[in-house]
Design a protein around this motif. Structure first.
Motif, PDB file in Angstrom:
ATOM      1  N   GLY A  27       4.833   9.729  11.060  1.00  0.00           N
ATOM      2  CA  GLY A  27       4.108   9.391  12.035  1.00  0.00           C
ATOM      3  C   GLY A  27       3.888   9.335  13.412  1.00  0.00           C
ATOM      4  N   GLY A  28       3.017   9.571  14.219  1.00  0.00           N
ATOM      5  CA  GLY A  28       3.156   9.472  15.729  1.00  0.00           C
ATOM      6  C   GLY A  28       3.053   8.037  16.069  1.00  0.00           C
ATOM      7  N   ALA A  29       3.277   7.825  17.426  1.00  0.00           N
ATOM      8  CA  ALA A  29       3.440   6.790  18.086  1.00  0.00           C
ATOM      9  C   ALA A  29       1.907   5.736  17.739  1.00  0.00           C
ATOM     10  CB  ALA A  29       3.547   6.542  19.647  1.00  0.00           C
ATOM     11  N   VAL A  30       0.718   6.579  17.866  1.00  0.00           N
ATOM     12  CA  VAL A  30      -0.441   5.826  17.517  1.00  0.00           C
ATOM     13  C   VAL A  30      -0.743   5.341  16.164  1.00  0.00           C
ATOM     14  CG1 VAL A  30      -2.777   6.338  17.524  1.00  0.00           C
ATOM     15  CG2 VAL A  30      -1.479   7.244  19.397  1.00  0.00           C
ATOM     16  N   GLU A  31       0.105   6.067  15.195  1.00  0.00           N
ATOM     17  CA  GLU A  31      -0.062   5.705  13.799  1.00  0.00           C
ATOM     18  C   GLU A  31       0.679   4.534  13.503  1.00  0.00           C
ATOM     19  OE1 GLU A  31       0.312   8.878  14.523  1.00  0.00           O
ATOM     20  OE2 GLU A  31      -1.383   9.976  13.762  1.00  0.00           O
ATOM     21  N   ILE A  32       2.153   4.405  14.111  1.00  0.00           N
ATOM     22  CA  ILE A  32       2.871   3.367  13.988  1.00  0.00           C
ATOM     23  C   ILE A  32       2.420   2.074  14.512  1.00  0.00           C
ATOM     24  CG2 ILE A  32       5.134   2.464  14.723  1.00  0.00           C
ATOM     25  CD1 ILE A  32       6.155   5.576  14.282  1.00  0.00           C
ATOM     26  N   VAL A  33       1.639   2.118  15.801  1.00  0.00           N
ATOM     27  CA  VAL A  33       1.218   1.117  16.358  1.00  0.00           C
ATOM     28  C   VAL A  33      -0.164   0.443  15.680  1.00  0.00           C
ATOM     29  CG1 VAL A  33      -0.013   0.294  18.486  1.00  0.00           C
ATOM     30  CG2 VAL A  33       1.936   1.857  18.669  1.00  0.00           C
ATOM     31  N   ALA A  34      -0.982   1.443  15.133  1.00  0.00           N
ATOM     32  CA  ALA A  34      -2.052   0.957  14.428  1.00  0.00           C
ATOM     33  C   ALA A  34      -1.511   0.297  13.285  1.00  0.00           C
ATOM     34  CB  ALA A  34      -2.930   2.178  13.985  1.00  0.00           C
ATOM     35  N   PHE A  35      -0.494   0.928  12.576  1.00  0.00           N
ATOM     36  CA  PHE A  35       0.049   0.218  11.185  1.00  0.00           C
ATOM     37  C   PHE A  35       0.372  -1.009  11.400  1.00  0.00           C
ATOM     38  CE2 PHE A  35       3.443  -0.532   8.295  1.00  0.00           C
ATOM     39  CZ  PHE A  35       2.880  -0.615   7.048  1.00  0.00           C
ATOM     40  N   LEU A  36       1.099  -1.197  12.373  1.00  0.00           N
ATOM     41  CA  LEU A  36       1.732  -2.540  12.978  1.00  0.00           C
ATOM     42  C   LEU A  36       0.695  -3.520  13.437  1.00  0.00           C
ATOM     43  CD1 LEU A  36       4.951  -1.640  14.999  1.00  0.00           C
ATOM     44  CD2 LEU A  36       4.653  -2.668  12.781  1.00  0.00           C
ATOM     45  N   GLY A  37      -0.347  -3.232  14.074  1.00  0.00           N
ATOM     46  CA  GLY A  37      -1.572  -3.974  14.236  1.00  0.00           C
ATOM     47  C   GLY A  37      -2.279  -4.445  12.676  1.00  0.00           C
ATOM     48  N   HIS A  38      -2.559  -3.437  11.857  1.00  0.00           N
ATOM     49  CA  HIS A  38      -2.993  -4.122  10.613  1.00  0.00           C
ATOM     50  C   HIS A  38      -2.029  -4.852  10.017  1.00  0.00           C
ATOM     51  CE1 HIS A  38      -6.594  -1.472  10.366  1.00  0.00           C
ATOM     52  NE2 HIS A  38      -5.774  -0.504  11.058  1.00  0.00           N
ATOM     53  N   LEU A  39      -0.835  -4.678  10.077  1.00  0.00           N
ATOM     54  CA  LEU A  39       0.371  -5.695   9.331  1.00  0.00           C
ATOM     55  C   LEU A  39       0.228  -6.950  10.197  1.00  0.00           C
ATOM     56  CD1 LEU A  39       2.214  -5.302   7.094  1.00  0.00           C
ATOM     57  CD2 LEU A  39       4.001  -4.719   8.972  1.00  0.00           C
ATOM     58  N   LEU A  40       0.114  -6.998  11.493  1.00  0.00           N
ATOM     59  CA  LEU A  40       0.127  -8.143  12.106  1.00  0.00           C
ATOM     60  C   LEU A  40      -1.024  -9.033  11.655  1.00  0.00           C
ATOM     61  CD1 LEU A  40       1.644  -9.983  14.444  1.00  0.00           C
ATOM     62  CD2 LEU A  40       0.171  -8.644  15.924  1.00  0.00           C
ATOM     63  N   PHE A  41      -2.390  -8.297  11.843  1.00  0.00           N
ATOM     64  CA  PHE A  41      -3.600  -9.161  11.292  1.00  0.00           C
ATOM     65  C   PHE A  41      -3.254  -9.619  10.054  1.00  0.00           C
ATOM     66  CE2 PHE A  41      -7.797  -8.798   9.555  1.00  0.00           C
ATOM     67  CZ  PHE A  41      -8.454  -9.645  10.375  1.00  0.00           C
ATOM     68  N   THR A  42      -3.141  -8.871   9.139  1.00  0.00           N
ATOM     69  CA  THR A  42      -2.951  -9.376   7.460  1.00  0.00           C
ATOM     70  C   THR A  42      -2.128 -10.457   7.444  1.00  0.00           C
ATOM     71  OG1 THR A  42      -3.624  -7.154   6.988  1.00  0.00           O
ATOM     72  CG2 THR A  42      -2.529  -8.677   5.259  1.00  0.00           C
ATOM     73  N   GLY A  43      -0.965 -10.364   8.206  1.00  0.00           N
ATOM     74  CA  GLY A  43       0.059 -11.562   8.078  1.00  0.00           C
ATOM     75  C   GLY A  43      -0.531 -12.884   8.925  1.00  0.00           C
ATOM     76  N   THR A  44      -1.374 -12.457   9.765  1.00  0.00           N
ATOM     77  CA  THR A  44      -1.977 -13.746  10.460  1.00  0.00           C
ATOM     78  C   THR A  44      -3.074 -14.510   9.586  1.00  0.00           C
ATOM     79  OG1 THR A  44      -1.526 -12.571  12.698  1.00  0.00           O
ATOM     80  CG2 THR A  44      -3.295 -14.357  12.731  1.00  0.00           C
ATOM     81  N   VAL A  45      -3.858 -13.667   9.193  1.00  0.00           N
ATOM     82  CA  VAL A  45      -4.973 -14.225   8.198  1.00  0.00           C
ATOM     83  C   VAL A  45      -4.275 -14.974   6.863  1.00  0.00           C
ATOM     84  CG1 VAL A  45      -6.643 -13.436   6.649  1.00  0.00           C
ATOM     85  CG2 VAL A  45      -6.694 -12.502   8.811  1.00  0.00           C
TER      86      VAL A  45
END
Length: 78
Positions: A27-45
């Motif tokens: 994946g490109g940089a945007v996809e990786i950052v978006a995936f990490l954002g989703h992962l961080l949000f899910t972990g926080t919840v």
């Protein structure tokens, strides 16, 4: 099912998962950052849910003992 059978089955599942991951295009940089954002949000919840449940269960299951109420008497003026 024995412990060795279970470990072997988990190993085979892991190997199949790695083979599938190698077939995925990078994946490109945007996809990786978006995936990490989703992962961080899910972990926080999930973390906040765990903290809320532990606080609620602690108060319900282990109530703090109440202190004895003391009578308050009026003080006469000197």
């Amino acid at each position: 099912m024995g412990a060795t059978d279970f470990v072997q089955e988990m190993r085979l599942v892991g190997e199949r998962l790695l083979l599938k991951l190698h077939a995925v295009p990078p994946g490109g940089a945007v996809e990786i950052v978006a995936f990490l954002g989703h992962l961080l949000f899910t972990g926080t919840v999930l973390l906040l849910l765990l903290v809320a449940c532990s606080c609620c269960c602690t108060q319900c299951c282990c109530p703090e003992p109440r202190a004895r109420k003391a009578q308050v008497r009026p003080v006469s003026p000197p």
